[in-house]
Design a protein around this motif. Structure first.
Motif, mmCIF file in Angstrom:
data_model
loop_
_atom_site.group_PDB
_atom_site.id
_atom_site.type_symbol
_atom_site.label_atom_id
_atom_site.label_comp_id
_atom_site.label_asym_id
_atom_site.label_seq_id
_atom_site.Cartn_x
_atom_site.Cartn_y
_atom_site.Cartn_z
ATOM 1 N N ILE A 199 57.564 39.601 40.065
ATOM 2 C CA ILE A 199 56.218 39.025 39.182
ATOM 3 C C ILE A 199 55.872 38.162 39.484
ATOM 4 O O ILE A 199 54.662 38.187 38.873
ATOM 5 N N TRP A 200 56.647 37.308 39.888
ATOM 6 C CA TRP A 200 54.799 35.863 40.606
ATOM 7 C C TRP A 200 54.103 36.692 41.494
ATOM 8 O O TRP A 200 52.736 35.976 41.352
ATOM 9 N N GLY A 201 54.341 37.696 42.205
ATOM 10 C CA GLY A 201 53.174 38.182 43.448
ATOM 11 C C GLY A 201 52.061 38.575 42.494
ATOM 12 O O GLY A 201 50.737 38.900 42.433
ATOM 13 N N PHE A 240 47.005 39.167 40.130
ATOM 14 C CA PHE A 240 45.800 40.198 39.054
ATOM 15 C C PHE A 240 44.833 38.981 37.828
ATOM 16 O O PHE A 240 44.012 38.952 38.018
ATOM 17 N N SER A 241 45.423 37.238 38.514
ATOM 18 C CA SER A 241 44.842 36.376 38.390
ATOM 19 C C SER A 241 43.725 36.006 38.922
ATOM 20 O O SER A 241 42.593 35.502 39.340
ATOM 21 N N PHE A 269 37.782 36.872 40.253
ATOM 22 C CA PHE A 269 36.774 37.437 41.356
ATOM 23 C C PHE A 269 36.319 37.943 39.639
ATOM 24 O O PHE A 269 34.932 38.373 40.505
ATOM 25 N N TYR A 270 36.283 39.129 38.777
ATOM 26 C CA TYR A 270 35.677 39.855 38.481
ATOM 27 C C TYR A 270 35.010 39.404 37.461
ATOM 28 O O TYR A 270 33.647 39.095 37.329
#
Length: 64
Positions: free
Chosen positions: A45-47, A52-53, A58-59
């Protein structure tokens, strides 16, 4: 109140006589198994959260 006391007595009786409890060795091995899977799952989950963050950061950097 007598109904509650009767309920508690019957519950303890059922736990003592009708439940098949694991042996001490089984309980220890299952506890270790649960701990290992919890650690692996939390790392997964951390990965995913980290990836995602970074994608979201970046987006937002690319559109500004």
């Amino acid at each position: 109140m007598a109904g509650f006391v009767n309920y508690v007595k019957e519950s303890f009786g059922e736990l003592k006589n009708n439940v098949s409890w694991p042996t001490w060795a089984e309980a220890q091995s299952l506890t270790i198994l649960v701990a290992v899977f919890s650690i692996v799952f939390s790392l997964a989950i951390w990965g995913v959260d980290t990836v995602f963050s970074k994608v979201i950061a970046f987006y937002f950097q690319s559109i500004s």
